[in-house]
Write an enzyme that holds these catalytic residues in place. Structure first.
Site, PDB file in Angstrom:
ATOM      1  N   ARG A 164       5.260 -12.511   9.883  1.00  0.00           N
ATOM      2  CA  ARG A 164       5.982 -11.300   9.503  1.00  0.00           C
ATOM      3  C   ARG A 164       7.308 -11.237  10.246  1.00  0.00           C
ATOM      4  O   ARG A 164       7.505 -11.875  11.273  1.00  0.00           O
ATOM      5  CB  ARG A 164       5.148 -10.054   9.726  1.00  0.00           C
ATOM      6  CG  ARG A 164       4.641  -9.845  11.127  1.00  0.00           C
ATOM      7  CD  ARG A 164       3.458  -8.891  11.153  1.00  0.00           C
ATOM      8  NE  ARG A 164       3.849  -7.538  10.779  1.00  0.00           N
ATOM      9  CZ  ARG A 164       3.254  -6.858   9.792  1.00  0.00           C
ATOM     10  NH1 ARG A 164       2.301  -7.390   9.086  1.00  0.00           N
ATOM     11  NH2 ARG A 164       3.632  -5.628   9.521  1.00  0.00           N
ATOM     12  N   LYS A 223       4.347   0.859   9.667  1.00  0.00           N
ATOM     13  CA  LYS A 223       4.455   2.134   8.957  1.00  0.00           C
ATOM     14  C   LYS A 223       3.850   3.273   9.764  1.00  0.00           C
ATOM     15  O   LYS A 223       4.349   4.393   9.728  1.00  0.00           O
ATOM     16  CB  LYS A 223       3.761   2.016   7.594  1.00  0.00           C
ATOM     17  CG  LYS A 223       4.670   1.413   6.539  1.00  0.00           C
ATOM     18  CD  LYS A 223       4.014   1.392   5.184  1.00  0.00           C
ATOM     19  CE  LYS A 223       3.059   0.234   5.077  1.00  0.00           C
ATOM     20  NZ  LYS A 223       2.503   0.062   3.723  1.00  0.00           N
ATOM     21  N   GLU A 260       0.873  -1.168   0.000  1.00  0.00           N
ATOM     22  CA  GLU A 260       0.000   0.000   0.000  1.00  0.00           C
ATOM     23  C   GLU A 260       0.911   1.219   0.000  1.00  0.00           C
ATOM     24  O   GLU A 260       1.804   1.317   0.850  1.00  0.00           O
ATOM     25  CB  GLU A 260      -0.887  -0.009   1.252  1.00  0.00           C
ATOM     26  CG  GLU A 260      -1.843   1.159   1.245  1.00  0.00           C
ATOM     27  CD  GLU A 260      -2.759   1.210   2.460  1.00  0.00           C
ATOM     28  OE1 GLU A 260      -2.734   0.270   3.278  1.00  0.00           O
ATOM     29  OE2 GLU A 260      -3.483   2.217   2.572  1.00  0.00           O
TER      30      GLU A 260
END
Ligand code: ATP
Ligand code: MG
Length: 578
Positions: free
Chosen positions: A278, A288, A51
């Site tokens: 992850r 982020k 994204e």
């Protein structure tokens, strides 16, 4: 989060398993099996779907290496780059550009397969209309708060929305008017009609579309309704004929929805979603949202601050793509969350730089040394090896003269027992040149600070060895005062004081006040004049450094310390006998 691992998944496997045939991780095992059974017609098609709402970080590198890596391992394998750009309020072209730059820098290539979810907005809209017509989606006019309220909890079922029974005609009309801009943000959403009592909360009539009256960086003002991730992602994967849609574990609960949407739409291509853990790293924030906070509050100088775990930050710090790829390879992929020790990342970097970075001498905290018995105007060019690991890298000349600089911390007037470097009356070796003995100390009368040392040298020891075989206990680096050039050196430490900074109540509580130290009067070998931005060196005895890409100039060299020489990872391995 689980315990910090001192040995990564892959190492574990190779240690216990068959050394000759590298064992496949669970994702590659699934793919190998699908190829064997011909499930996807022998195709392997993956994608990396960022994204564009921030810069890529080292966690993304794991996903990039996995997706592009798997594609490259198969003859007809492909990996698409697809921007998952469905949330215009947070997205920006700056991010779109930086993401592409970073993936290329890491060494991967999407060739002509660059896609944007926003390119599919028309088709996504059509899909939504089809669901409405099939009675599988409805316009809901509850407020966001009420929707949450009606959703129930993990232990209690939800309640049907009063709008759930709207007719197909009414839904089509409202959805079309949502698109036409007749309603304000939040007035209505489009929801899937699944099951408000579903044990998986994600399946309780999830939102598919919402109104957001904001322009999009690619579609401009064309749309004021935007599709949600869960609706967009599976359809985008299907449109691009992805075979294996690899994502992180937090999407495990969304997999039934991924499959539901594709099944209800009877999409011809139905990719398989596979989740992996992850990457988490000690002393590192990886979300982020948190990284944006660091940038916006000015705790770092920007996304590419060399202390940031972003690809741009690591690059500016002096990391190589090879080191990062090797790291991703070594941590492997697993299904269980874990935390990797940042020392492993640094170890991979040292391994790479040790072989490739030329060695030079630089003095960070200069202390002047006058060699009293050295001829006044003499300059000798000392032969210095560029990299003992690689004779092919040759050698260079380092000028030696009467006045030198050594590292301030390499001298002690009253040395404790274990200090073997220079002190009054003590003889040490200067790298590539002579033995010197300290004969005098000059101090500032007022402050008492040592301003200069006086030494004598032994002309017989040129090259660093005494003909009588006498030993010295230390070898110091040095530069010639007259010939060396000034440089600024930036030393970095972890940005956070906590191994898991995500646990801190707020970022301010665990910021390391010493994460950046700027030394502005360092002296480096004259050969570094004009060193290219980003070029990497080992400063002997000090660590690996790279020329700062933005702030260094011909007038003033600026170096970042990439990593010190002390390898804590190697020490951990040793202590575990591994
Ligand atoms: P963040 O939580 O850091 O904001 P994100 O998951 O929202 O990251 P995306 O742009 O959606 O960021 O991520 C693109 C891809 O990278 C996704 O497939 C995501 O699963 C993967 N990814 C993100 N963070 C990590 C990580 N720490 N380790 C491995 N893969 C990751
Ligand atoms: Mg995301």
């Amino acid at each position: 989060m689980s315990q910090i691992k001192s040995s990564p998944e892959k190492d574990k496997k190779t240690n216990s398993g068959d050394e000759t045939s590298p064992s496949l991780d669970f994702i590659r095992t699934i793919i190998a099996e699908d190829l064997r059974t011909g499930k996807h017609g022998g195709r392997v098609a993956t994608r990396f779907p960022p994204e564009p709402n921030g810069y890529l970080h080292i966690g993304h590198a794991k996903s990039i290496c996995l997706n592009f890596g798997i594609a490259s391992e198969h003859e007809k394998g492909t990996c698409n780059l697809r921007f998952d750009d469905t949330n215009p309020t947070k997205e920006d072209v700056e991010y779109v550009d930086s993401i592409q730059e970073d993936i290329k820098w890491l060494g991967f290539d999407w060739q002509d397969r660059l896609y944007y979810a926003s390119d599919y907005f028309d088709r996504l809209y059509d899909c939504a209309v089809r669901l409405i017509k099939d009675g599988k989606a409805y316009v809901c006019s509850l407020s966001a708060g009420d929707i949450r309220e009606y959703r129930g909890t993990l232990t209690e079922p939800g309640q049907d929305s009063p709008y759930r029974t709207r007719s197909v005609e009414e839904n089509l009309d409202l959805f079309q008017r949502m698109r036409a801009g007749e309603f304000e943000d939040g007035a209505h959403v489009l929801r899937a009609k699944i099951d408000m009592a579903h044990p998986n909360v994600t399946m309780r009539d999830p939102t598919l579309y919402r109104i957001r009256k904001v322009p999009h960086h690619r579609t401009g003002d064309k749309w004021c309704i935007y599709p949600m991730y869960d609706f967009t992602h599976c359809i985008s994967d299907s449109i691009e004929r992805i075979t294996h849609s690899i994502c992180t574990l937090e999407f495990e609960n969304n997999r039934p929805l991924y499959d539901w949407v594709l099944d209800e739409l009877k999409m011809e291509c139905h990719p398989q979603q596979i989740e992996f853990a992850r990457l988490n790293l000690t002393y590192t924030l990886m979300s982020k949202r948190k990284l944006i906070e660091l940038v916006e509050k000015g705790y770092v100088a920007g996304w590419d601050d060399p202390r940031m775990p972003t690809i741009a930050g690591l690059r500016r710090r002096g990391y190589t793509p090879e080191a990062i790829r090797n790291f991703c390879d070594r941590i492997g992929v697993a299904k269980r969350d874990s935390v990797v020790d940042i020392a492993l990342l640094e170890h991979c970097l040292r391994e790479d730089l040790n072989l490739r970075a030329p060695r030079v001498m630089a003095v960070l905290n200069p202390l002047k040394v006058v060699i009293d018995n050295y001829p006044d105007n003499q300059v000798e060019e000392m032969e210095a090896v560029n990299n003992p690991e690689d004779p092919g890298m040759g050698s260079r000349k380092a000028p030696f003269s009467k006045v030198l600089y050594i590292e301030r911390e390499d001298f002690m007037e009253d040395p404790p027992k274990k200090f073997f470097r220079l002190s009054p009356g003590r003889e040490v070796r200067l790298r590539y040149s002579y033995y010197i003995t300290c004969t005098g100390v000059v101090k500032d009368e007022k402050t008492g600070e040592i301003t200069e040392l006086h030494c004598t040298y032994d002309p017989q020891t040129r090259g660093g060895w005494a003909p009588d075989g006498r030993k010295v206990q230390a070898t110091l680096h040095w530069v010639s005062a007259e010939h060396s050039i000034e440089a600024e050196v930036r030393l970095y430490e972890q940005l956070f004081t906590l191994p898991n900074p995500a646990e801190a109540r707020n970022i301010e509580d665990c910021l390391n006040p010493r994460s950046l130290e700027v030394l502005s009067s360092c002296r480096v070998e004259p050969g570094l004049k004009g060193a290219a931005p980003q070029s990497r060196y080992q400063f002997e005895r000090l660590g690996y450094f790279c020329v700062d890409a933005l702030d260094s100039s011909d007038k003033k060299l600026v170096f970042n310390r990439t990593v010190s020489l002390r390898d804590t990872w190697a020490r951990i391995q040793k202590s575990q006998g591994g």
